[in-house]
Design a protein around this motif. Sequence first.
Motif, short mmCIF file in Angstrom:
data_model
loop_
_atom_site.label_atom_id
_atom_site.label_comp_id
_atom_site.label_asym_id
_atom_site.label_seq_id
_atom_site.Cartn_x
_atom_site.Cartn_y
_atom_site.Cartn_z
N UNK B 214 -8.65 0.06 -14.37
CA UNK B 214 -7.87 -0.65 -15.41
C UNK B 214 -7.55 -2.04 -14.88
N UNK B 215 -7.27 -3.00 -15.78
CA UNK B 215 -7.06 -4.40 -15.34
C UNK B 215 -6.01 -4.53 -14.25
N UNK B 216 -4.98 -3.67 -14.30
CA UNK B 216 -3.90 -3.85 -13.30
C UNK B 216 -4.36 -3.59 -11.87
N UNK B 217 -5.48 -2.88 -11.75
CA UNK B 217 -5.99 -2.65 -10.38
C UNK B 217 -6.38 -3.97 -9.70
N UNK B 218 -6.72 -4.97 -10.53
CA UNK B 218 -7.30 -6.21 -9.95
C UNK B 218 -6.31 -7.36 -10.05
N UNK B 219 -5.06 -7.09 -9.60
CA UNK B 219 -4.07 -8.18 -9.71
C UNK B 219 -3.94 -8.95 -8.39
N UNK B 220 -3.03 -9.88 -8.37
CA UNK B 220 -2.91 -10.81 -7.21
C UNK B 220 -2.69 -10.04 -5.91
N UNK B 221 -1.96 -8.95 -5.99
CA UNK B 221 -1.63 -8.20 -4.76
C UNK B 221 -2.91 -7.89 -3.96
N UNK B 222 -3.94 -7.46 -4.69
CA UNK B 222 -5.20 -7.09 -4.02
C UNK B 222 -5.78 -8.31 -3.32
N UNK B 223 -5.74 -9.43 -4.03
CA UNK B 223 -6.35 -10.66 -3.48
C UNK B 223 -5.63 -11.15 -2.24
N UNK B 224 -4.30 -11.23 -2.33
CA UNK B 224 -3.57 -11.78 -1.18
C UNK B 224 -3.59 -10.80 -0.01
#
Lengths: 290, 295, 239, 119
Positions: B214-224
């Motif tokens: 789901x879209x929430x899996x790919x939020x900023x938290x993952x990136x940072x």
Amino acid sequence: MLADLIQNSLDGVTAGAAYALFALGFTLIFGVLRRANLAYGPAIMFGCYAATWTHLNFGAGLLLLAVITIAGGVLAGAYVERLCFAPHRGGSAIAAMVASFALWMQFEELATIVMPRHLYAFPALYDGPPLELGPFTLRIDGLVMLATAIAACALLWWILYRSRFGLAVRAVIEQPAAASLAGINVPWVLVRVFALASALGGVAGYLVVASHGQITPMLGMWSTLKGLLAMMLGGLGSLPGAVLGGLALGLIEAHSQWFFGPQWRDLIAYLLLFVLLAARVPWMTTRSAS
Amino acid sequence: MDDYAIGVLTNIGLFSFLALSAYLLLVAGEMSFGQQAFFGVGAYAGGILTALYGWPLPLAALAAMALGALAQFLVGLPTLRLRGLYFAMATLAAAEMFRILFELFHWRVERNGELAGPDGTQGFRGIRWIFEHGIEPVHYLILVYALLAVILLLLVWVERSRLGAVLRGVGLDPELAASVGIDVQKAKLGVAAAAGALAALGGVLYAHHNTYIEPRNFDIMLGVHSLAYALIGGLGTAFGPLLGVLLDIGVLEGTRFFHGYRMIVFGGLVAVLLVFRPRGLLDERMVLWIRRRFS
Amino acid sequence: MSLLGVQDVVTAYGKIEALKGVSLDVAQGSITCLLGPNGAGKTTLMMSIAGILKPKRGRIVFEGQNIAGTPPHAIVAKGVALVPENRLVFPAMTALENLQAGAYQRADRKTVGEDIERLFTRFPRLKERAGQQAGTLSGGEQQMLAVARALMSRPKLLLMDEPSLGLAPLVVEEIFRIVTELHKDGVSIFLVEQNAHMALKVAQHFYLMEQGKVTFSGNPGSLAEDEVIRRAYLGSAQA
Amino acid sequence: MDTATFLLSLVLAQTPQADLRCTPTGEDFIYDCTVTLARGGKPLERAEITVGADMPSMPMAHSVRPSKARPGTKPGEYHFRLDLEMLGEWAVKLRLGGPVRDQLTLHYEFDSQGATRRK
């Protein structure tokens, strides 16, 4: 149609005032340190949670809650400054930023541990009817936020351009090496600027939480993202730019939400930032950002 | 091995692709907050190809990697001239745009009597390729680490080659690199495309491991987080990011010793560690020291 | 009596020792000059004295007190002010604000105003430029501003790191005229200079430095000027 | 869509449906849950269920210790204990072994009263 335009603009400006205050704090820190402080929003959240916790356990008046929020923000800010920015002053910007991100995680988890519920009420700043201005309505807390933003700008301007401390801050912003040779204790100036930015963030955090009447663990991320976005829109490192960027962001969001709906609101704000950055517009890329 | 160990190890493997993707850009001197977007592109593309169009997983993975590379290339084209925080914020903006686009993305297809496919914020269910092909969790774990090993071998070979020196040169001193005739822009775009492909590969594997995205899996938290893992582990070698992931998800999560306090412990550990090793545990000096002792 | 005593100072950048045990003295009320080829370590020594760099070993004694490793702002408080290499003025601040920044530590605010007036008489061109942003001043004017800024902290010892760098000969003449005037007013000056000819005209004592070591100490005339210039630019490579 | 195709689609509907009811055990973030599994309208029996959970944001970082579900009294009903790290919305993962091999993801908001379905 015109009435909607004006009403949206009014809402946009009041929302933008909060973004402007966050952006001011980010810009102050960025100005003197050339670093983005990712723990800025979470430190403010720590202050707000401290106030909420006090209110839940002991009950406290609006003023006392504001004081606790600001004090908590400054305390958390000092912790971030000592651990993430002081050691990396001469060193790498990435290390300082990742360290500040690590503390963001700490603040966020601390908040969910101390107060596990996803949402807590916070005494509203003003829960009476909004101000009627002919066909337009204006929320009182929005007005307070706007007035505070303007007051903060005036105060910051006075500090920077009319006080000895401000002279030192500007010297450190422009040429840190020469500032120390002029007899300015640069590390001590940085600590005080950090405290000033944290206090400013505390004020902004308090106003946001009091006007929303609630607090959630997402406050840290929300304030950080909005602050960074507004700072970038207004031009990295410029204080007037931070205020303009904040107000512009508020207006963009208000109007795009009206015309396109909530999901498009954020999309448009990010798209605008991306396009402006890609086009390397002059006011955005003047200051070097290591 | 019990289910829990397999689960944690698979997660470490999946996150390593993302951390390696952030690491590649860091070595080339660019700090990206947006690798989660290409992780998402890979997840959606791979999932759609296998679940809706019956592609075999390997083929779907390759297509997804190509798409991820193209996506990061296109994002990088206008922004790679930016430096430092400007580039980081551009990637953050782009990644958030991708996440919102995933929320707006509906691709419903009739599959054996039911509507299947991405449904905006409701997510994308039924990416069952590994169930339909009887792949047990432990087999999938081996597949993930086999692919990771291939990627690592490739990266170590690149690092030892002239190309590796060029990339480090571009990262450490772009002006100097340009003055000796290196096309800095082309090098950065190449690295960006490779990073996009790597993140997309991780995304495909994640989608099929989780069978639901789901879209929430790919939020900023993952990136940072992936940026943090790359830096903490160390910028000296491709094994650095793995160490970063192992430190957080493996040691702290696995041990469950800090049950509930994981982020407080990990956050503090990272901040203190960076004070003493600003370029991470396995930074260039440490790698040289190790190489000298063992070669 | 020596105002400043540098004793066996070693300063390194990481593992590379830029100063390999430097010892020299600056006499009270003198103009002492330090000459040497590029990379001899002249600026490193200046930055070590001013506190920007922390020496690994050795002592820097000023008025009997070891100031090695003290932070720059504390050294300014003790009365040692450095006019840095390539000036480092505060570009977006006005010339007047640059001077005020120089007096940041001074508690006696009212005498600061008097000092500024006195400096405006000594540097009339700065008076004309007072309200102008320092970044828009010419090289010579910026150099004068940097010197004036350092003087605002009323130093007992003025360190000057290559003040003539990048300036037209006419302007260099003016800079050295100011140096001699300051000396007449009793300011002790320790001058690092590339322009050996000009430096030797004003200095009472000079040192030659190569690869982090002092290789000659004496007063002008004790060594033929062309010999000094040869060693200052080409180093004393034995024939 | 006439009744015939509707019934046909119901039977053919491969994916099993699940519904969860959780009650807090009083210990922090630990819940006793009952899941009712059905496929094509009929309760799904003799399923070996391994239950895990993850958070939507940072999906690979919150892996909760998986637990096996015990069959309950009524057909298609299974019981298990869920030990979460914190409150909020969790993606509960049911990995089905036995007759039907599949994995279901159910989103529930866990709080001090129990769990309410989100997705």
